[in-house]
Scaffold this motif. Structure first.
Motif, PDB file in Angstrom:
ATOM      1  N   ALA A  18    -102.387  53.405  28.378  1.00 13.38           N
ATOM      2  CA  ALA A  18    -102.405  55.122  28.437  1.00 13.38           C
ATOM      3  C   ALA A  18    -102.368  55.378  29.807  1.00 13.38           C
ATOM      4  O   ALA A  18    -101.719  56.431  30.089  1.00 13.38           O
ATOM      5  N   LEU A  19    -102.897  54.625  30.749  1.00 13.54           N
ATOM      6  CA  LEU A  19    -102.882  55.077  32.158  1.00 13.54           C
ATOM      7  C   LEU A  19    -101.290  54.932  32.591  1.00 13.54           C
ATOM      8  O   LEU A  19    -100.831  55.881  33.306  1.00 13.54           O
ATOM      9  N   ALA A  20    -100.425  53.977  32.338  1.00 15.64           N
ATOM     10  CA  ALA A  20     -99.326  53.663  32.471  1.00 15.64           C
ATOM     11  C   ALA A  20     -98.632  54.961  32.098  1.00 15.64           C
ATOM     12  O   ALA A  20     -97.750  55.552  32.868  1.00 15.64           O
ATOM     13  N   LYS A  21     -98.459  55.452  30.818  1.00 17.90           N
ATOM     14  CA  LYS A  21     -97.928  56.480  30.308  1.00 17.90           C
ATOM     15  C   LYS A  21     -97.935  57.806  31.104  1.00 17.90           C
ATOM     16  O   LYS A  21     -97.367  58.663  31.427  1.00 17.90           O
ATOM     17  N   SER A  22     -99.483  58.187  31.460  1.00 13.96           N
ATOM     18  CA  SER A  22     -99.909  59.246  32.035  1.00 13.96           C
ATOM     19  C   SER A  22     -99.307  59.195  33.608  1.00 13.96           C
ATOM     20  O   SER A  22     -98.868  60.342  33.745  1.00 13.96           O
ATOM     21  N   LEU A  23     -99.319  58.390  34.156  1.00 13.88           N
ATOM     22  CA  LEU A  23     -98.790  58.177  35.562  1.00 13.88           C
ATOM     23  C   LEU A  23     -97.418  58.492  35.570  1.00 13.88           C
ATOM     24  O   LEU A  23     -96.794  59.024  36.439  1.00 13.88           O
ATOM     25  N   GLN A  24     -96.495  57.530  34.589  1.00  9.37           N
ATOM     26  CA  GLN A  24     -95.148  57.873  34.389  1.00  9.37           C
ATOM     27  C   GLN A  24     -94.822  59.263  34.058  1.00  9.37           C
ATOM     28  O   GLN A  24     -93.777  60.067  34.810  1.00  9.37           O
ATOM     29  N   ASP A  25     -95.593  60.120  33.521  1.00  9.71           N
ATOM     30  CA  ASP A  25     -95.211  61.421  33.293  1.00  9.71           C
ATOM     31  C   ASP A  25     -95.544  62.350  34.287  1.00  9.71           C
ATOM     32  O   ASP A  25     -94.905  63.683  34.569  1.00  9.71           O
ATOM     33  N   LYS A  26     -96.365  61.776  35.109  1.00  6.01           N
ATOM     34  CA  LYS A  26     -96.795  62.536  36.650  1.00  6.01           C
ATOM     35  C   LYS A  26     -95.692  62.127  37.714  1.00  6.01           C
ATOM     36  O   LYS A  26     -95.843  62.632  38.771  1.00  6.01           O
ATOM     37  N   GLY A  27     -94.824  61.372  37.298  1.00  2.54           N
ATOM     38  CA  GLY A  27     -93.755  61.154  38.540  1.00  2.54           C
ATOM     39  C   GLY A  27     -93.829  59.875  39.282  1.00  2.54           C
ATOM     40  O   GLY A  27     -93.450  59.540  40.279  1.00  2.54           O
ATOM     41  N   ALA A  28     -94.941  58.964  38.887  1.00  5.59           N
ATOM     42  CA  ALA A  28     -95.528  57.743  40.017  1.00  5.59           C
ATOM     43  C   ALA A  28     -94.336  56.760  39.664  1.00  5.59           C
ATOM     44  O   ALA A  28     -93.669  56.649  38.302  1.00  5.59           O
ATOM     45  N   THR A  29     -94.092  55.978  40.652  1.00  2.00           N
ATOM     46  CA  THR A  29     -93.193  54.766  40.465  1.00  2.00           C
ATOM     47  C   THR A  29     -94.107  53.614  40.201  1.00  2.00           C
ATOM     48  O   THR A  29     -94.967  52.896  41.102  1.00  2.00           O
ATOM     49  N   LEU A  30     -93.937  53.105  39.152  1.00  2.00           N
ATOM     50  CA  LEU A  30     -94.853  51.814  38.467  1.00  2.00           C
ATOM     51  C   LEU A  30     -94.322  50.384  38.753  1.00  2.00           C
ATOM     52  O   LEU A  30     -93.114  50.077  38.558  1.00  2.00           O
ATOM     53  N   PHE A  31     -95.307  49.652  39.064  1.00  2.55           N
ATOM     54  CA  PHE A  31     -95.194  48.260  38.981  1.00  2.55           C
ATOM     55  C   PHE A  31     -96.294  47.935  38.051  1.00  2.55           C
ATOM     56  O   PHE A  31     -97.392  48.156  38.213  1.00  2.55           O
ATOM     57  N   THR A  32     -95.915  46.967  37.243  1.00  2.00           N
ATOM     58  CA  THR A  32     -96.814  46.553  36.081  1.00  2.00           C
ATOM     59  C   THR A  32     -96.855  44.905  36.281  1.00  2.00           C
ATOM     60  O   THR A  32     -95.790  44.247  36.667  1.00  2.00           O
ATOM     61  N   ALA A  33     -97.893  44.167  35.938  1.00  2.00           N
ATOM     62  CA  ALA A  33     -98.117  42.886  36.208  1.00  2.00           C
ATOM     63  C   ALA A  33     -98.939  42.285  34.646  1.00  2.00           C
ATOM     64  O   ALA A  33     -99.856  43.187  34.315  1.00  2.00           O
ATOM     65  N   GLY A  34     -98.493  41.234  34.091  1.00  2.00           N
ATOM     66  CA  GLY A  34     -99.215  41.030  32.779  1.00  2.00           C
ATOM     67  C   GLY A  34     -98.364  40.035  32.078  1.00  2.00           C
ATOM     68  O   GLY A  34     -97.229  39.898  32.470  1.00  2.00           O
ATOM     69  N   ARG A  35     -98.768  39.634  30.811  1.00  2.00           N
ATOM     70  CA  ARG A  35     -97.984  38.648  30.056  1.00  2.00           C
ATOM     71  C   ARG A  35     -96.952  39.326  29.551  1.00  2.00           C
ATOM     72  O   ARG A  35     -95.884  38.650  29.243  1.00  2.00           O
ATOM     73  N   GLN A  36     -97.052  40.768  29.332  1.00  2.00           N
ATOM     74  CA  GLN A  36     -95.970  41.388  28.418  1.00  2.00           C
ATOM     75  C   GLN A  36     -95.436  42.654  29.352  1.00  2.00           C
ATOM     76  O   GLN A  36     -96.324  43.344  29.684  1.00  2.00           O
ATOM     77  N   GLN A  37     -94.344  42.850  29.207  1.00  2.00           N
ATOM     78  CA  GLN A  37     -93.616  43.894  29.644  1.00  2.00           C
ATOM     79  C   GLN A  37     -94.380  45.294  28.547  1.00  2.00           C
ATOM     80  O   GLN A  37     -94.161  45.081  27.637  1.00  2.00           O
ATOM     81  N   PRO A  38     -94.742  46.160  29.128  1.00  2.00           N
ATOM     82  CA  PRO A  38     -95.267  47.414  28.250  1.00  2.00           C
ATOM     83  C   PRO A  38     -94.234  48.221  27.779  1.00  2.00           C
ATOM     84  O   PRO A  38     -93.235  48.555  28.517  1.00  2.00           O
ATOM     85  N   ASN A  39     -94.227  48.588  26.542  1.00  2.00           N
ATOM     86  CA  ASN A  39     -93.195  49.238  25.798  1.00  2.00           C
ATOM     87  C   ASN A  39     -93.290  50.581  26.161  1.00  2.00           C
ATOM     88  O   ASN A  39     -94.285  51.206  26.363  1.00  2.00           O
ATOM     89  N   GLY A  40     -91.963  51.212  26.435  1.00  2.00           N
ATOM     90  CA  GLY A  40     -91.807  52.685  26.584  1.00  2.00           C
ATOM     91  C   GLY A  40     -92.241  52.958  28.062  1.00  2.00           C
ATOM     92  O   GLY A  40     -92.334  54.072  28.400  1.00  2.00           O
ATOM     93  N   VAL A  41     -92.465  52.145  29.024  1.00  2.00           N
ATOM     94  CA  VAL A  41     -92.897  52.371  30.440  1.00  2.00           C
ATOM     95  C   VAL A  41     -91.812  51.909  31.484  1.00  2.00           C
ATOM     96  O   VAL A  41     -91.427  50.731  31.253  1.00  2.00           O
ATOM     97  N   GLN A  42     -91.225  52.611  32.088  1.00  2.00           N
ATOM     98  CA  GLN A  42     -90.253  52.233  33.141  1.00  2.00           C
ATOM     99  C   GLN A  42     -91.082  51.820  34.479  1.00  2.00           C
ATOM    100  O   GLN A  42     -91.653  52.562  35.051  1.00  2.00           O
ATOM    101  N   SER A  43     -90.971  50.681  34.624  1.00  2.00           N
ATOM    102  CA  SER A  43     -91.569  49.700  35.584  1.00  2.00           C
ATOM    103  C   SER A  43     -90.972  48.676  36.153  1.00  2.00           C
ATOM    104  O   SER A  43     -90.124  47.995  35.353  1.00  2.00           O
ATOM    105  N   THR A  44     -91.467  48.104  37.374  1.00  2.00           N
ATOM    106  CA  THR A  44     -90.917  46.819  37.945  1.00  2.00           C
ATOM    107  C   THR A  44     -91.906  45.848  37.371  1.00  2.00           C
ATOM    108  O   THR A  44     -93.042  45.937  38.042  1.00  2.00           O
ATOM    109  N   HIS A  45     -91.646  45.082  36.470  1.00  2.00           N
ATOM    110  CA  HIS A  45     -92.741  44.248  35.733  1.00  2.00           C
ATOM    111  C   HIS A  45     -92.526  42.859  36.404  1.00  2.00           C
ATOM    112  O   HIS A  45     -91.544  42.283  36.622  1.00  2.00           O
ATOM    113  N   MET A  46     -93.582  42.333  36.732  1.00  2.00           N
ATOM    114  CA  MET A  46     -93.884  40.988  37.099  1.00  2.00           C
ATOM    115  C   MET A  46     -94.977  40.120  36.064  1.00  2.00           C
ATOM    116  O   MET A  46     -95.832  40.650  35.747  1.00  2.00           O
ATOM    117  N   THR A  47     -94.293  39.259  35.539  1.00  2.00           N
ATOM    118  CA  THR A  47     -94.807  38.402  34.398  1.00  2.00           C
ATOM    119  C   THR A  47     -96.257  37.543  35.066  1.00  2.00           C
ATOM    120  O   THR A  47     -95.755  36.897  36.140  1.00  2.00           O
TER     121      THR A  47
END
Length: 235
Positions: A18-47
């Motif tokens: 929910a936070l990733a979607k909200s920040l994406q809508d606000k124009g943030a540049t996202l970097f995500t980390a976890g076991r799975q890439q979040p669907n529908g979120v544009q980010s640089t993902h690190m497994t």
């Protein structure tokens, strides 16, 4: 949040999503980390599997400047004290506390480089309010609160703010898998336990995290903020 570099650990579901979607809508540049890439979120993902790989190895695509870090992974392990094992306690500590420590150490230099970063961690209402069956998660989240305050003091000279959000029961896949909101009767019972007569939603909690990341919260640090429908303060 336009063009701010924000790292969200645990963005594939629940509050983190929910936070990733909200920040994406606000124009943030996202970097995500976890076991799975979040669907529908544009980010640089690190497994990253917190229990398997050091963050210094996994978080290898961080930018030189990081304006925010949010550590979302958590556990719900509710058992009578006599049924909890040392393995349970270690697992809760590893996921809730040591994972956050590892991530913060990996992101330490980029956070300092921003000269105004915000770190958001997650506690629980059960760290403030004595609740039966919660001893393991309460121990772990109480440690998160201690980490929050200590780091807030240590990093204040670098204009890095550190706060924690302490939710009550929230409608996430984690709560669902723990059986806390498994049917209509459980949902009704959970609602009645809260003064505002409902349990939380991921957006309720994500909204506070987004606020703490924003410039509007630039004079807030070292705080444990309850977003709990009044459970932690009202009878």
């Amino acid at each position: 949040m336009q063009d701010k570099n924000i790292l969200i650990i645990g963005a594939s579901s629940g509050i983190g999503y929910a936070l990733a979607k909200s920040l994406q809508d606000k124009g943030a540049t996202l970097f995500t980390a976890g076991r799975q890439q979040p669907n529908g979120v544009q980010s640089t993902h690190m497994t990253w599997d917190i229990t398997q790989t050091p963050a210094l190895d996994a978080l290898n695509q961080l930018p030189g400047v990081l304006h925010g870090l949010v550590y979302c992974p958590g556990t719900i392990n509710l058992k009578p004290f006599q049924r909890l094992t040392m393995v349970d306690y270690r697992n809760d500590l590893e996921i809730n506390v040591l994972g956050a420590v590892s991530a913060l150490q990996a992101a330490y230099t980029p956070l300092k480089a921003s000269k105004g970063a915000s770190v958001v961690l997650f506690s629980t209402v059960a760290a403030k309010l004595g609740m039966g069956l919660h001893s393991s998660v309460s121990v772990a989240k109480s440690a998160v609160e201690g980490l929050t305050k200590s780091l807030a003091a240590e990093l204040a000279p670098f204009k890095v703010r550190v706060n924690a959000v302490a939710p009550s029961l929230t409608d996430t896949p984690l709560a669902e898998s723990a059986g806390l909101l498994g049917d209509d009767n459980k949902r009704e019972s959970a609602s009645k336990r809260h003064p505002l007569n409902r349990y939380g939603t991921p957006d309720d909690i994500a909204s506070m995290a987004a606020y703490l990341l924003s410039e509007q919260a630039s004079w807030i640090t070292g705080q444990i903020i309850g977003v709990d429908g009044g459970m932690g303060s009202l009878k």
